[in-house]
Motif scaffolding. Sequence first.
Motif, short mmCIF file in Angstrom:
data_model
loop_
_atom_site.label_atom_id
_atom_site.label_comp_id
_atom_site.label_asym_id
_atom_site.label_seq_id
_atom_site.Cartn_x
_atom_site.Cartn_y
_atom_site.Cartn_z
N LYS A 40 -12.88 21.40 23.23
CA LYS A 40 -11.67 21.91 23.86
C LYS A 40 -10.42 21.32 23.21
N ILE A 41 -9.25 21.87 23.55
CA ILE A 41 -7.98 21.30 23.08
C ILE A 41 -7.73 20.02 23.88
N PRO A 42 -7.54 18.90 23.21
CA PRO A 42 -7.32 17.66 23.96
C PRO A 42 -5.97 17.67 24.68
N VAL A 43 -5.88 17.00 25.81
CA VAL A 43 -4.60 16.90 26.52
C VAL A 43 -3.74 15.80 25.88
N GLY A 44 -2.42 15.92 26.08
CA GLY A 44 -1.50 14.88 25.62
C GLY A 44 -1.33 14.80 24.12
N VAL A 45 -1.69 15.86 23.40
CA VAL A 45 -1.64 15.87 21.94
C VAL A 45 -0.80 17.06 21.48
N PRO A 46 0.18 16.85 20.57
CA PRO A 46 0.95 17.98 20.04
C PRO A 46 0.06 18.88 19.17
N TYR A 47 0.15 20.18 19.38
CA TYR A 47 -0.62 21.09 18.54
C TYR A 47 0.15 22.41 18.40
N ALA A 48 -0.42 23.39 17.70
CA ALA A 48 0.23 24.69 17.51
C ALA A 48 -0.84 25.77 17.57
N ILE A 49 -0.39 27.00 17.85
CA ILE A 49 -1.32 28.10 18.14
C ILE A 49 -1.04 29.30 17.25
N GLU A 50 -2.11 29.89 16.71
CA GLU A 50 -2.04 31.17 15.98
C GLU A 50 -2.93 32.16 16.73
N VAL A 51 -2.38 33.31 17.06
CA VAL A 51 -3.16 34.34 17.75
C VAL A 51 -3.26 35.55 16.83
N GLU A 52 -4.46 35.87 16.40
CA GLU A 52 -4.70 37.09 15.62
C GLU A 52 -5.41 38.10 16.52
N SER A 53 -5.15 39.38 16.29
CA SER A 53 -5.75 40.42 17.11
C SER A 53 -6.10 41.62 16.24
N ASP A 54 -7.17 42.31 16.57
CA ASP A 54 -7.53 43.51 15.80
C ASP A 54 -6.74 44.74 16.27
N GLU A 55 -6.00 44.61 17.38
CA GLU A 55 -5.12 45.68 17.86
C GLU A 55 -3.73 45.08 18.08
N PRO A 56 -2.68 45.89 18.01
CA PRO A 56 -1.33 45.37 18.28
C PRO A 56 -1.22 44.86 19.72
N ILE A 57 -0.62 43.71 19.88
CA ILE A 57 -0.41 43.10 21.19
C ILE A 57 0.98 42.49 21.23
N ILE A 58 1.39 42.02 22.42
CA ILE A 58 2.63 41.25 22.56
C ILE A 58 2.25 39.92 23.24
N VAL A 59 2.87 38.81 22.75
CA VAL A 59 2.47 37.48 23.21
C VAL A 59 3.68 36.66 23.67
N LEU B 88 -9.27 39.05 20.18
CA LEU B 88 -8.41 37.99 19.64
C LEU B 88 -9.22 36.92 18.92
N ALA B 89 -8.56 36.26 17.95
CA ALA B 89 -9.11 35.07 17.29
C ALA B 89 -7.98 34.03 17.32
N ILE B 90 -8.16 33.00 18.12
CA ILE B 90 -7.10 32.01 18.35
C ILE B 90 -7.42 30.74 17.56
N THR B 91 -6.46 30.34 16.69
CA THR B 91 -6.65 29.12 15.88
C THR B 91 -5.69 28.03 16.35
N ILE B 92 -6.21 26.82 16.48
CA ILE B 92 -5.44 25.68 16.98
C ILE B 92 -5.20 24.69 15.84
N TYR B 93 -3.92 24.45 15.52
CA TYR B 93 -3.54 23.52 14.45
C TYR B 93 -3.11 22.17 15.05
N PHE B 94 -3.46 21.09 14.38
CA PHE B 94 -3.13 19.75 14.85
C PHE B 94 -2.21 19.02 13.87
N GLU B 95 -1.75 17.83 14.28
CA GLU B 95 -0.89 17.04 13.40
C GLU B 95 -1.69 16.28 12.33
#
Lengths: 121, 121, 121, 121
Positions: free
Chosen positions: A79-98, A41-48
């Motif tokens: 790390k991802i800070p607490v108390g902050v709105p964010y969003a998550i993208e999960v990419e994978s080199d194999e098919p997965i379910i999330v 997996l490659a997990i990307t964290i987006y912020f406001e």
Amino acid sequence: MQKGETIWYIPDGYIPPESTNDLLSHESICVLNCQERKAQLAITIYFEDRPPLEKIAYEVPAKRTKHIRTSELSLDGEKIPVGVPYAIEVESDEPIIVQYSRLDSTQPELALMSTIAYALK
Amino acid sequence: MQKGETIWYIPDGYIPPESTNDLLSHESICVLNCQERKAQLAITIYFEDRPPLEKIAYEVPAKRTKHIRTSELSLDGEKIPVGVPYAIEVESDEPIIVQYSRLDSTQPELALMSTIAYALK
Amino acid sequence: MQKGETIWYIPDGYIPPESTNDLLSHESICVLNCQERKAQLAITIYFEDRPPLEKIAYEVPAKRTKHIRTSELSLDGEKIPVGVPYAIEVESDEPIIVQYSRLDSTQPELALMSTIAYALK
Amino acid sequence: MQKGETIWYIPDGYIPPESTNDLLSHESICVLNCQERKAQLAITIYFEDRPPLEKIAYEVPAKRTKHIRTSELSLDGEKIPVGVPYAIEVESDEPIIVQYSRLDSTQPELALMSTIAYALK
């Protein structure tokens, strides 16, 4: 047969800053890999208000699930800070379910929410 | 690659009229814009017994998320009333991903619910 | 442009038999009709151990939402019993979008759950 | 007309180990079979650190729903352990619709979460 998809989104990320009692407030990115090969997996964290934390690595073995606590993810020690709105993208080199779930124990009685993430097709 | 869709729906909108303690009852329309360009949203609010509030403008910058509190939306000074069932349509000029969440603190212990919104394809 | 689908499913129906305080335990089938024409619904209720209640009629006006309490539905005077697992099929003559939510106040502090229903395509 | 799909996934399985008061913490796999023929299910349980429990059999009659408690499932006498993260795959020989819900009464006031499962198409 392809069991799942390779790109998933969770727009509502939020780590509650407080907990009460024994149950820690937390979020989980729950990943199922039904394939015969491990998924990288490659997990990307987006912020406001700042650029994303890009491509945090995580491995899910073949025929296994991993319930990943977002508080454990880090990129170069950040790390991802607490108390902050964010969003998550999960990419994978194999098919997965999330699926995404949050347990909030800010107050003495816990609250739960969950949803299957959004898959690109 | 198109990361998301441009029309999303949330049929169950409701702003709880009461809150207890420090946590305010609220809803969030959580939008993720993974594209390289800003997304211009037009949010329409449908009611049970009167015409919709049409095309409230909202901007989500490139590579950012916005967790939009529905209580902050307004059209010509008119806001979404609390304690009234309504529904939400989110249109965007760029592909986005949308999740809806509600925190209800009508009673001292909060409750949560969340779902990925419904995307037209 | 077709805004929604005409057949939707909610497998987890359940009307909590008890309530505490002022907030009544209830479920809502939240329907959004964005079309220019009214939508005529036919709601079928499936049970674990007896034949379904078929095609309960309900109307959603053009450009309106209806948050339908399942406790209000009835067919020839027969209502959905409380405390019994059941499932819901919503058919419509016009495209609609459907979300299901439950508020449970069996105990003094309420709990919430919600999900976009499953659409046939 | 095919009412549903034959392979469904729920990545976030977890049976809360504790309960308070009268309401037992539990999960339900809610299955709706709208077809005219019974559906024969094969439920596979994936873990974080050991091989899956494969193809637990379960039957859903024609035109019926079953809300299956995960604590009741077993394979050769082996049950799903409580307090352990796991994931669920539901296969069926007939099209079905699947929703997953959890009630957690670890603390005196219950919490709920629910989502339509993820269908392979």
